[in-house]
Design a protein around this motif. Structure first.
Motif, mmCIF file in Angstrom:
data_model
loop_
_atom_site.group_PDB
_atom_site.id
_atom_site.type_symbol
_atom_site.label_atom_id
_atom_site.label_comp_id
_atom_site.label_asym_id
_atom_site.label_seq_id
_atom_site.Cartn_x
_atom_site.Cartn_y
_atom_site.Cartn_z
ATOM 1 N N LYS A 119 -0.715 6.387 -5.674
ATOM 2 C CA LYS A 119 -1.480 7.377 -5.260
ATOM 3 C C LYS A 119 -2.689 7.102 -4.241
ATOM 4 C CE LYS A 119 -0.428 10.234 -9.271
ATOM 5 N NZ LYS A 119 -0.907 10.762 -10.484
ATOM 6 N N ALA A 120 -3.189 5.718 -4.824
ATOM 7 C CA ALA A 120 -4.470 5.307 -3.663
ATOM 8 C C ALA A 120 -3.811 5.058 -2.446
ATOM 9 C CB ALA A 120 -5.115 4.368 -4.476
ATOM 10 N N LEU A 121 -2.814 4.475 -2.371
ATOM 11 C CA LEU A 121 -2.021 4.081 -1.115
ATOM 12 C C LEU A 121 -1.582 5.322 -0.169
ATOM 13 C CD1 LEU A 121 -0.013 1.031 -2.037
ATOM 14 C CD2 LEU A 121 -2.222 1.033 -0.495
ATOM 15 N N GLU A 122 -1.234 6.265 -0.937
ATOM 16 C CA GLU A 122 -0.913 7.556 -0.209
ATOM 17 C C GLU A 122 -2.042 8.216 0.246
ATOM 18 O OE1 GLU A 122 1.590 10.092 -3.137
ATOM 19 O OE2 GLU A 122 3.098 8.506 -2.929
ATOM 20 N N ALA A 123 -3.336 8.382 -0.579
ATOM 21 C CA ALA A 123 -4.285 9.038 -0.168
ATOM 22 C C ALA A 123 -4.980 8.336 1.106
ATOM 23 C CB ALA A 123 -5.478 9.009 -1.324
ATOM 24 N N ASN A 124 -5.030 6.881 1.031
ATOM 25 C CA ASN A 124 -5.538 5.994 2.090
ATOM 26 C C ASN A 124 -4.718 6.233 3.160
ATOM 27 O OD1 ASN A 124 -6.827 4.027 3.580
ATOM 28 N ND2 ASN A 124 -4.732 2.685 2.941
ATOM 29 N N SER A 125 -3.219 6.393 3.267
ATOM 30 C CA SER A 125 -2.495 6.767 4.340
ATOM 31 C C SER A 125 -2.757 7.937 5.178
ATOM 32 C CB SER A 125 -1.166 6.651 4.035
ATOM 33 O OG SER A 125 -0.643 7.670 3.468
ATOM 34 N N LYS A 126 -3.373 9.000 4.447
ATOM 35 C CA LYS A 126 -3.782 10.257 5.125
ATOM 36 C C LYS A 126 -4.919 10.395 5.808
ATOM 37 C CE LYS A 126 -1.023 12.742 1.514
ATOM 38 N NZ LYS A 126 -0.811 13.569 0.414
ATOM 39 N N CYS A 127 -5.901 9.249 5.604
ATOM 40 C CA CYS A 127 -7.368 9.215 6.417
ATOM 41 C C CYS A 127 -7.183 8.284 7.433
ATOM 42 C CB CYS A 127 -8.037 8.769 5.235
ATOM 43 S SG CYS A 127 -8.270 9.890 3.837
ATOM 44 N N VAL A 128 -7.926 8.688 8.431
ATOM 45 C CA VAL A 128 -8.250 7.716 9.695
ATOM 46 C C VAL A 128 -8.961 6.397 9.131
ATOM 47 C CG1 VAL A 128 -7.995 9.817 10.970
ATOM 48 C CG2 VAL A 128 -10.417 9.022 10.461
ATOM 49 N N GLY A 129 -8.994 5.826 10.303
ATOM 50 C CA GLY A 129 -9.642 4.444 10.000
ATOM 51 C C GLY A 129 -8.809 3.344 9.753
ATOM 52 N N ASP A 130 -9.228 1.944 9.361
ATOM 53 C CA ASP A 130 -8.395 0.881 9.318
ATOM 54 C C ASP A 130 -7.569 1.073 8.060
ATOM 55 O OD1 ASP A 130 -7.197 -1.659 8.972
ATOM 56 O OD2 ASP A 130 -9.286 -2.517 9.437
ATOM 57 N N VAL A 131 -6.490 1.771 7.898
ATOM 58 C CA VAL A 131 -5.569 2.190 7.064
ATOM 59 C C VAL A 131 -4.943 0.675 6.304
ATOM 60 C CG1 VAL A 131 -3.422 3.369 6.240
ATOM 61 C CG2 VAL A 131 -5.022 4.368 7.868
ATOM 62 N N ALA A 132 -4.548 -0.112 7.178
ATOM 63 C CA ALA A 132 -3.994 -1.356 6.909
ATOM 64 C C ALA A 132 -4.818 -2.351 5.979
ATOM 65 C CB ALA A 132 -3.476 -2.128 7.974
ATOM 66 N N SER A 133 -6.129 -2.228 6.359
ATOM 67 C CA SER A 133 -7.187 -3.306 5.703
ATOM 68 C C SER A 133 -7.309 -2.650 4.535
ATOM 69 C CB SER A 133 -8.491 -3.518 6.705
ATOM 70 O OG SER A 133 -8.026 -4.342 7.755
ATOM 71 N N ARG A 134 -7.679 -1.401 4.298
ATOM 72 C CA ARG A 134 -7.885 -0.673 3.260
ATOM 73 C C ARG A 134 -6.952 -0.693 2.148
ATOM 74 N NH1 ARG A 134 -9.867 4.032 6.194
ATOM 75 N NH2 ARG A 134 -7.816 5.101 5.829
ATOM 76 N N GLY A 135 -5.531 -0.726 2.614
ATOM 77 C CA GLY A 135 -4.429 -0.678 1.656
ATOM 78 C C GLY A 135 -4.270 -2.161 1.432
ATOM 79 N N ASN A 136 -4.324 -3.117 2.171
ATOM 80 C CA ASN A 136 -4.401 -4.569 1.335
ATOM 81 C C ASN A 136 -5.506 -4.661 0.351
ATOM 82 O OD1 ASN A 136 -2.407 -5.097 3.195
ATOM 83 N ND2 ASN A 136 -3.823 -6.029 4.713
ATOM 84 N N ALA A 137 -6.781 -3.969 0.753
ATOM 85 C CA ALA A 137 -7.679 -4.164 -0.557
ATOM 86 C C ALA A 137 -7.439 -3.491 -1.690
ATOM 87 C CB ALA A 137 -8.972 -3.799 0.083
ATOM 88 N N ILE A 138 -6.817 -2.206 -1.464
ATOM 89 C CA ILE A 138 -6.453 -1.555 -2.633
ATOM 90 C C ILE A 138 -5.391 -2.172 -3.480
ATOM 91 C CG2 ILE A 138 -5.312 0.703 -3.444
ATOM 92 C CD1 ILE A 138 -6.720 1.982 -0.764
ATOM 93 N N GLN A 139 -4.443 -2.958 -2.816
ATOM 94 C CA GLN A 139 -3.371 -3.621 -3.510
ATOM 95 C C GLN A 139 -4.037 -4.703 -4.154
ATOM 96 O OE1 GLN A 139 -0.460 -3.624 -0.056
ATOM 97 N NE2 GLN A 139 0.972 -3.237 -1.580
ATOM 98 N N ARG A 140 -4.785 -5.444 -3.471
ATOM 99 C CA ARG A 140 -5.356 -6.759 -4.275
ATOM 100 C C ARG A 140 -5.885 -6.411 -5.559
ATOM 101 N NH1 ARG A 140 -8.876 -10.495 -0.269
ATOM 102 N NH2 ARG A 140 -8.708 -11.988 -2.221
ATOM 103 N N VAL A 141 -6.623 -5.191 -5.735
ATOM 104 C CA VAL A 141 -7.086 -4.947 -6.981
ATOM 105 C C VAL A 141 -6.307 -4.215 -7.827
ATOM 106 C CG1 VAL A 141 -9.232 -3.543 -8.206
ATOM 107 C CG2 VAL A 141 -9.572 -4.898 -5.937
ATOM 108 N N LEU A 142 -5.497 -3.108 -7.239
ATOM 109 C CA LEU A 142 -4.628 -2.275 -8.257
ATOM 110 C C LEU A 142 -3.412 -2.845 -8.795
ATOM 111 C CD1 LEU A 142 -5.703 1.296 -7.118
ATOM 112 C CD2 LEU A 142 -6.683 -0.118 -8.985
ATOM 113 N N GLU A 143 -3.072 -3.720 -7.867
ATOM 114 C CA GLU A 143 -1.743 -4.546 -8.425
ATOM 115 C C GLU A 143 -1.884 -5.273 -9.633
ATOM 116 O OE1 GLU A 143 1.096 -5.201 -4.666
ATOM 117 O OE2 GLU A 143 -0.069 -6.751 -5.088
ATOM 118 N N LYS A 144 -3.357 -5.885 -9.930
ATOM 119 C CA LYS A 144 -3.630 -6.439 -10.806
ATOM 120 C C LYS A 144 -3.946 -5.839 -12.275
ATOM 121 C CE LYS A 144 -4.059 -10.339 -8.171
ATOM 122 N NZ LYS A 144 -3.277 -10.284 -7.065
ATOM 123 N N VAL A 145 -4.222 -4.774 -12.090
ATOM 124 C CA VAL A 145 -4.512 -3.959 -13.254
ATOM 125 C C VAL A 145 -3.112 -3.570 -14.213
ATOM 126 C CG1 VAL A 145 -5.237 -1.518 -14.078
ATOM 127 C CG2 VAL A 145 -6.211 -2.850 -12.134
#
Length: 145
Positions: A119-145
């Motif tokens: 859900k975080a990655l989907e929401a991120n993809s719908k927003c402008v800006g550095d989607v790839a960098s945000r996605g990488n950061a989101i994955q780094r944290v939430l993949e560990k949860v």
């Protein structure tokens, strides 16, 4: 020699990952890492946490708006990039630090939900800006949860 923004941000994410690996809930892991690193990292995480709280508070205008994630990022961007007003002191943050805060916003907003990473990655993809960098950061944290 001072540490670059990129190095401080990498140090922050490594610390968050280590904190989570050691059993700490991700919100606590993020807050502890931010306070430990200090400086603009702490300020950006605080801004992201405040915007997240505003976005989920049922009585806030932001929570009632369609596309509130994009509006949340936009409102943080307006403050950070000094686009529409002149703050008392100029903001000295970098685009990397702004991306960090935007990532933390998505992590906090969607992390506790079932399929929070997706859900975080989907929401991120719908927003402008550095989607790839945000996605990488989101994955780094939430993949560990």
């Amino acid at each position: 020699m001072s540490t670059s923004s990129e190095e401080r941000i990498e140090q922050f994410y490594k610390m968050v990952e280590e904190n989570i690996k050691n059993g700490m809930p991700y919100r606590d892991a993020i807050e502890l890492a931010a306070v430990t690193i200090g400086g603009l990292i702490t300020a950006k995480v605080s801004q992201a946490m405040a915007k997240y709280q505003e976005a989920i508070h049922p009585q806030s205008h932001l929570s009632q708006e369609e596309g509130n994630d994009a509006l949340a990022l936009l409102s943080m961007g307006v403050l950070w990039d000094n686009t529409y007003f002149n703050p008392v002191e100029p903001d000295v943050s970098t685009p990397l630090e702004n991306t960090l805060a935007e990532s933390i916003y998505f992590i906090m907003k969607y992390g506790r939900e079932e399929d929070g990473l997706k859900k975080a990655l989907e929401a991120n993809s719908k927003c402008v800006g550095d989607v790839a960098s945000r996605g990488n950061a989101i994955q780094r944290v939430l993949e560990k949860v």
